[in-house]
Design an enzyme around this catalytic site. Sequence first.
Site, mmCIF file in Angstrom:
data_model
loop_
_atom_site.group_PDB
_atom_site.id
_atom_site.type_symbol
_atom_site.label_atom_id
_atom_site.label_comp_id
_atom_site.label_asym_id
_atom_site.label_seq_id
_atom_site.Cartn_x
_atom_site.Cartn_y
_atom_site.Cartn_z
ATOM 1 N N SER A 45 0.857 -1.186 0.000
ATOM 2 C CA SER A 45 0.000 0.000 0.000
ATOM 3 C C SER A 45 0.888 1.228 0.000
ATOM 4 O O SER A 45 1.874 1.290 0.739
ATOM 5 C CB SER A 45 -0.911 0.005 1.233
ATOM 6 N N GLU A 46 0.536 2.210 -0.821
ATOM 7 C CA GLU A 46 1.429 3.343 -1.042
ATOM 8 C C GLU A 46 1.639 4.200 0.197
ATOM 9 O O GLU A 46 2.575 5.009 0.258
ATOM 10 C CB GLU A 46 0.911 4.210 -2.183
ATOM 11 N N ASN A 47 0.783 4.056 1.224
ATOM 12 C CA ASN A 47 0.996 4.821 2.453
ATOM 13 C C ASN A 47 2.069 4.198 3.346
ATOM 14 O O ASN A 47 2.370 4.730 4.409
ATOM 15 C CB ASN A 47 -0.312 4.977 3.237
#
Length: 217
Positions: A45-47
Amino acid sequence: MLDKNGIAKRIAKEVQNGYYVNLGIGIPTLVANFVREDIEVEFQSENGVLGMGPFPFEGEEDPDIINAGKQTITTLPGASFFDSAMSFSMIRGKHVDLTILGAMEVAENGDIANWKIPGKMVKGMGGAMDLVASAENIIVAMTHTNRAGASKLLKRCSLPLTGVGCVKKIVTNMAVLEITPEGFKLLERAPGVTVDQIKEATEGTLIVEGEIPEMEL
């Protein structure tokens, strides 16, 4: 026709052993719930999460563990957390094998529009443009038509583009389609959906060759 879980379940069949997979916001986040248990997959997940698992059961949520869409998630043994710089170095460095995104529109040449509707306030484009610029394999999860019944599979996108010529495959509530130089090639149809219904719901060029099988979920 398929519901959102049905779309995610079909896309999960595209995930292969050893893949690193980025899941976009919306329907793509459901894919982690349906991946086969006999393969090993790392969801990113990009976070800043690597090793996402299925969504938690009610009452077992941890508000500090979320995906890019701010939904609570679970993590698998060996999962890691890191900052955005590390996350986007993974993405821009082409270390993600498969990217699964939602979209508002997809054009027959593989263009995708999924970040902005003119006139509506948005916080920003997020990581979508990094993902579509870097990924070698992009699958879009979306409904075939909008709420008004108009096609979202178009000859040319009408909304601001996120990426150009980058989408490889689309799974909608009606069909599985592949982007080819000639247009959308129909590979499978959803249970109970006819080829004629798919033709009617597709504005872009639709290629139909031979008997089109129903999806196996």
